[in-house]
Design a protein around this motif. Structure first.
Motif, short mmCIF file in Angstrom:
data_model
loop_
_atom_site.label_atom_id
_atom_site.label_comp_id
_atom_site.label_asym_id
_atom_site.label_seq_id
_atom_site.Cartn_x
_atom_site.Cartn_y
_atom_site.Cartn_z
N VAL A 1 55.89 44.94 31.38
CA VAL A 1 55.13 46.18 31.47
C VAL A 1 53.67 45.83 31.77
O VAL A 1 53.07 45.02 31.06
CB VAL A 1 55.22 46.99 30.16
N ILE A 2 53.15 46.42 32.82
CA ILE A 2 51.76 46.17 33.21
C ILE A 2 51.05 47.50 33.40
O ILE A 2 51.68 48.55 33.49
CB ILE A 2 51.67 45.34 34.50
N ASP A 3 49.73 47.42 33.48
CA ASP A 3 48.98 48.63 33.81
C ASP A 3 49.17 48.88 35.31
O ASP A 3 49.85 48.13 35.99
CB ASP A 3 47.52 48.51 33.41
N ASN A 4 48.58 49.90 35.81
CA ASN A 4 48.79 50.29 37.21
C ASN A 4 47.83 49.54 38.14
O ASN A 4 47.06 50.13 38.88
CB ASN A 4 48.63 51.81 37.35
N THR A 5 47.89 48.23 38.10
CA THR A 5 47.00 47.40 38.89
C THR A 5 47.46 47.32 40.35
O THR A 5 48.66 47.21 40.62
CB THR A 5 46.88 45.98 38.31
N SER A 6 46.50 47.36 41.24
CA SER A 6 46.83 47.27 42.66
C SER A 6 47.23 45.85 43.04
O SER A 6 47.68 45.62 44.16
CB SER A 6 45.63 47.72 43.51
N LEU A 7 47.07 44.90 42.14
CA LEU A 7 47.50 43.53 42.43
C LEU A 7 49.02 43.45 42.50
O LEU A 7 49.56 42.62 43.22
CB LEU A 7 46.99 42.56 41.36
N ALA A 8 49.71 44.27 41.74
CA ALA A 8 51.17 44.23 41.73
C ALA A 8 51.79 45.47 42.37
O ALA A 8 52.88 45.39 42.94
CB ALA A 8 51.68 44.09 40.30
N ILE A 9 51.11 46.60 42.27
CA ILE A 9 51.69 47.86 42.75
C ILE A 9 51.22 48.15 44.17
O ILE A 9 50.04 48.06 44.48
CB ILE A 9 51.31 49.01 41.80
N TRP A 10 52.17 48.48 44.99
CA TRP A 10 51.90 48.82 46.39
C TRP A 10 51.32 50.22 46.47
O TRP A 10 50.29 50.46 47.08
CB TRP A 10 53.18 48.71 47.18
N ALA B 1 54.68 45.85 45.19
CA ALA B 1 54.53 45.11 46.44
C ALA B 1 55.73 44.17 46.58
O ALA B 1 56.15 43.56 45.60
CB ALA B 1 53.23 44.31 46.42
N PRO B 2 56.31 44.09 47.78
CA PRO B 2 57.48 43.23 47.98
C PRO B 2 57.23 41.79 47.51
O PRO B 2 58.12 41.15 46.94
CB PRO B 2 57.72 43.29 49.48
N GLU B 3 56.02 41.29 47.74
CA GLU B 3 55.67 39.94 47.31
C GLU B 3 55.79 39.79 45.79
O GLU B 3 56.30 38.79 45.28
CB GLU B 3 54.24 39.65 47.76
N MET B 4 55.34 40.82 45.05
CA MET B 4 55.39 40.75 43.59
C MET B 4 56.80 41.00 43.06
O MET B 4 57.20 40.42 42.05
CB MET B 4 54.41 41.76 42.99
N TRP C 1 59.30 44.30 37.02
CA TRP C 1 58.03 44.93 36.68
C TRP C 1 58.27 46.38 36.27
O TRP C 1 59.17 47.03 36.79
CB TRP C 1 57.08 44.95 37.88
N LYS C 2 57.44 46.86 35.40
CA LYS C 2 57.44 48.28 35.04
C LYS C 2 56.00 48.66 34.76
O LYS C 2 55.31 47.97 34.01
CB LYS C 2 58.30 48.52 33.79
#
Length: 178
Positions: A41-50, A60-63, A74-75
């Motif tokens: 569970v992560i926050d809504n970071t643009s590092l992981a979320i497309w 993101a497909p990479e993540m 991820w959630k």
């Protein structure tokens, strides 16, 4: 990285944090523990979320590929969903009020060495105030419910998608390579 049930922590400080740094940090922490939860569970970071947020987030497909490599998904928690974020925010508060005050650091390597020792040795062996549970012991009981890392996991890397032109050349830094 914070394992919610056992309260085990893995801490590292960075001057800059981007998607590759996030993957390297996760890789380092998961290799240290040898296990991971089925859901991260992560926050809504643009590092992981497309795009999107909370349950509607598209990663993101990479993540997503990175997570699959280690055996977790991820959630993203819902924006303003305080139940989910409380553990993470409390963890930051603990580091800010328990680890950082009164310490001196020669450089970022020294900071990270002290943080690693504090999180994985001192804090992990100390009974928690409300429950009295010791994270290191609780982690041992949590292991059967976690996903054991595969024997071989490739190291994170930057993903570059290059295409060839009509003549079979790939462009890189203003040069063309056959």
């Amino acid at each position: 990285l914070y394992l919610r049930y056992s309260k085990m922590r893995y801490i590292r400080f960075y001057r800059r944090f981007n998607r590759l740094t996030m993957k390297c940090f996760m890789d380092e922490a998961l290799r240290f523990f040898g296990y991971c939860a089925r859901i991260c569970v992560i926050d809504n970071t643009s590092l992981a979320i497309w795009y999107g947020t909370g349950p509607r987030a598209v990663f993101a497909p990479e993540m997503a590929g990175f997570a699959k490599n280690y055996g977790f998904e991820w959630k993203a928690h819902e924006v303003g969903h305080s139940d989910r974020k409380a553990g993470a925010e409390r963890s930051f508060w603990t580091v800010e009020t328990n680890f950082l005050p009164g310490r001196a650091f020669a450089d970022i390597e020294d900071l990270n060495a002290q943080a690693f020792e504090w999180a994985t040795q001192r804090y992990a062996k100390r009974p928690q105030s409300k429950t009295g549970l010791i994270p290191l012991q609780t982690f041992e009981t949590e292991k059967p419910y976690l996903v054991k890392l595969p024997q071989y996991v490739s190291f994170p890397c930057l993903e570059h998608h290059r295409s060839l032109d009509d003549y079979g050349y790939a462009a890189f830094d203003g040069n063309y390579y056959w």
